[in-house]
Design a protein around this motif. Structure first.
Motif, PDB file in Angstrom:
ATOM      1  N   MET A   1      -5.397   3.949  -5.175  1.00 45.95           N
ATOM      2  CA  MET A   1      -4.156   3.691  -5.900  1.00 45.95           C
ATOM      3  C   MET A   1      -4.080   2.214  -6.293  1.00 45.95           C
ATOM      4  N   THR A   2      -3.702   1.967  -7.528  1.00 47.21           N
ATOM      5  CA  THR A   2      -3.608   0.597  -8.033  1.00 47.21           C
ATOM      6  C   THR A   2      -2.493  -0.163  -7.324  1.00 47.21           C
ATOM      7  N   THR A   3      -2.807  -1.401  -6.930  1.00 45.48           N
ATOM      8  CA  THR A   3      -1.785  -2.262  -6.340  1.00 45.48           C
ATOM      9  C   THR A   3      -1.049  -2.978  -7.456  1.00 45.48           C
ATOM     10  N   HIS A   4       0.231  -2.701  -7.604  1.00 45.11           N
ATOM     11  CA  HIS A   4       1.031  -3.336  -8.641  1.00 45.11           C
ATOM     12  C   HIS A   4       1.460  -4.728  -8.191  1.00 45.11           C
ATOM     13  N   SER A   5       1.522  -5.633  -9.151  1.00 52.65           N
ATOM     14  CA  SER A   5       2.035  -6.964  -8.859  1.00 52.65           C
ATOM     15  C   SER A   5       3.506  -6.894  -8.496  1.00 52.65           C
ATOM     16  N   CYS A   6       4.258  -6.056  -9.212  1.00 51.14           N
ATOM     17  CA  CYS A   6       5.701  -5.987  -8.990  1.00 51.14           C
ATOM     18  C   CYS A   6       6.212  -4.595  -9.337  1.00 51.14           C
ATOM     19  N   ILE A   7       6.940  -3.993  -8.413  1.00 56.87           N
ATOM     20  CA  ILE A   7       7.586  -2.720  -8.702  1.00 56.87           C
ATOM     21  C   ILE A   7       9.082  -2.842  -8.412  1.00 56.87           C
ATOM     22  N   ALA A   8       9.861  -1.966  -9.039  1.00 57.57           N
ATOM     23  CA  ALA A   8      11.300  -1.904  -8.788  1.00 57.57           C
ATOM     24  C   ALA A   8      11.610  -0.636  -8.006  1.00 57.57           C
ATOM     25  N   LEU A  96       3.580   3.041  -1.099  1.00 55.08           N
ATOM     26  CA  LEU A  96       3.051   2.422  -2.308  1.00 55.08           C
ATOM     27  C   LEU A  96       2.470   1.034  -2.061  1.00 55.08           C
ATOM     28  N   PRO A  97       1.383   0.691  -2.756  1.00 59.57           N
ATOM     29  CA  PRO A  97       0.848  -0.674  -2.697  1.00 59.57           C
ATOM     30  C   PRO A  97       1.505  -1.550  -3.759  1.00 59.57           C
ATOM     31  N   PHE A  98       1.997  -2.695  -3.367  1.00 61.07           N
ATOM     32  CA  PHE A  98       2.605  -3.645  -4.303  1.00 61.07           C
ATOM     33  C   PHE A  98       2.594  -5.029  -3.663  1.00 61.07           C
ATOM     34  N   GLU A  99       2.800  -6.058  -4.489  1.00 63.44           N
ATOM     35  CA  GLU A  99       2.890  -7.422  -3.986  1.00 63.44           C
ATOM     36  C   GLU A  99       4.339  -7.887  -3.859  1.00 63.44           C
ATOM     37  N   ARG A 100       5.178  -7.493  -4.836  1.00 62.36           N
ATOM     38  CA  ARG A 100       6.592  -7.871  -4.815  1.00 62.36           C
ATOM     39  C   ARG A 100       7.440  -6.639  -5.088  1.00 62.36           C
ATOM     40  N   GLN A 176       8.741 -10.390  -1.185  1.00 55.80           N
ATOM     41  CA  GLN A 176       7.288 -10.309  -1.068  1.00 55.80           C
ATOM     42  C   GLN A 176       6.926  -9.257  -0.023  1.00 55.80           C
ATOM     43  N   ARG A 177       5.884  -8.486  -0.295  1.00 54.37           N
ATOM     44  CA  ARG A 177       5.478  -7.435   0.645  1.00 54.37           C
ATOM     45  C   ARG A 177       5.219  -8.005   2.045  1.00 54.37           C
ATOM     46  N   ALA A 178       4.517  -9.129   2.110  1.00 56.04           N
ATOM     47  CA  ALA A 178       4.186  -9.706   3.415  1.00 56.04           C
ATOM     48  C   ALA A 178       5.444 -10.065   4.202  1.00 56.04           C
ATOM     49  N   MET A 179       6.474 -10.531   3.498  1.00 54.43           N
ATOM     50  CA  MET A 179       7.720 -10.890   4.170  1.00 54.43           C
ATOM     51  C   MET A 179       8.438  -9.638   4.665  1.00 54.43           C
ATOM     52  N   LEU A 180       8.475  -8.594   3.849  1.00 50.97           N
ATOM     53  CA  LEU A 180       9.099  -7.339   4.262  1.00 50.97           C
ATOM     54  C   LEU A 180       8.372  -6.754   5.468  1.00 50.97           C
ATOM     55  N   GLN A 181       7.066  -6.870   5.450  1.00 51.49           N
ATOM     56  CA  GLN A 181       6.264  -6.316   6.531  1.00 51.49           C
ATOM     57  C   GLN A 181       6.495  -7.063   7.839  1.00 51.49           C
ATOM     58  N   SER A 182       6.597  -8.385   7.770  1.00 59.87           N
ATOM     59  CA  SER A 182       6.726  -9.180   8.996  1.00 59.87           C
ATOM     60  C   SER A 182       8.158  -9.265   9.500  1.00 59.87           C
ATOM     61  N   ARG A 183       9.135  -9.391   8.585  1.00 58.25           N
ATOM     62  CA  ARG A 183      10.534  -9.558   8.981  1.00 58.25           C
ATOM     63  C   ARG A 183      11.316  -8.246   9.014  1.00 58.25           C
ATOM     64  N   ARG A 184      10.804  -7.237   8.281  1.00 62.76           N
ATOM     65  CA  ARG A 184      11.510  -5.963   8.157  1.00 62.76           C
ATOM     66  C   ARG A 184      12.935  -6.180   7.646  1.00 62.76           C
ATOM     67  N   CYS A 185      13.043  -7.130   6.713  1.00 59.01           N
ATOM     68  CA  CYS A 185      14.329  -7.521   6.159  1.00 59.01           C
ATOM     69  C   CYS A 185      14.121  -7.905   4.704  1.00 59.01           C
TER      70      CYS A 185
END
Length: 223
Positions: A1-8, A96-100, A176-185
């Protein structure tokens, strides 16, 4: 699956106590959710738009709009009054894979594609981890105990000289995905604020909000 730069992501659950089936109730000639869905789809910096829902009627309404919006089946436990927006965001991240991730509230139909584009440009320019939308208010606020929050009564500023206070308007959040993953916020790390026009402070949460937003939409389209 393609990793999108940004999804809504637009969370649209079926339950609403104050306004039944609020998310698909007609507003200005189209379902409430259509306003933000059209804004997200029209933003050139958003690669794909997703709706997370537990409701068949909402699924049909979104598909009937013909906007190419994709659907995420939301588990029942994430569609209760107690379920947080973060829980829906985290469920989306698992799918889903995404960056933002731009999380948009359907209760803010005054949001436009231009707002989203400008916010994402600011997000990148300032190298932010997360962002919230807000409006500036020049009201004076107090705590219940009589303590002023945002001004000194001994030096009461004139309105034209008062910078005011930024208030979340709940229109959208960028994470940012990394922030959501680490902070869960939805917010954390280096937080930025995208300032929106004062009239976008209105959110549809109660029946009396419906007519107020209807008037604003009529005014904006007749201008």
């Amino acid at each position: 699956m393609t990793t999108h730069s940004c999804i809504a992501l637009i969370p649209l659950r079926g339950g609403s106590k104050s306004i039944p089936m609020k998310n698909i109730r007609p507003l200005g000639g189209q379902p409430l959710c259509a306003w933000v869905l059209r804004a997200a789809v029209a933003c050139p910096l958003i690669d794909a738009v997703y709706v997370s829902t537990d409701c068949d009627a909402i699924r049909r309404t979104v598909q009937d709009l013909g906007l190419g919006v994709r659907l995420i089946d939301r588990p029942a436990e994430l569609a209760t009054d107690e379920a947080s927006t973060e829980s829906v965001m985290l469920h989306c991240m698992q799918q889903l894979p995404f960056e933002r991730l731009v999380t948009i509230q359907a209760t803010s139909p005054l949001l436009t594609a231009q707002h989203l584009q400008q916010a994402l440009e600011q997000f990148d320019a300032e190298e932010l981890d997360t962002m919230l939308s807000a409006v500036r208010t020049k009201r004076f606020f107090w705590y219940d105990d009589g303590t002023p929050i945002n001004y000194d009564p001994l030096h009461r500023p004139r309105r034209q000289n008062f910078p005011g206070t930024l208030m979340e308007n709940g229109a959208f959040y960028i994470t940012q995905r990394a922030m959501l993953q680490s902070r869960r916020c939805r917010l954390g790390g280096k937080i930025g604020i995208f300032e929106m026009p004062e009239h976008t402070a209105v959110e549809i949460d109660e029946p009396q909000d419906w007519e107020a937003v209807s008037r604003l939409l009529r005014a904006s389209h007749s201008a």
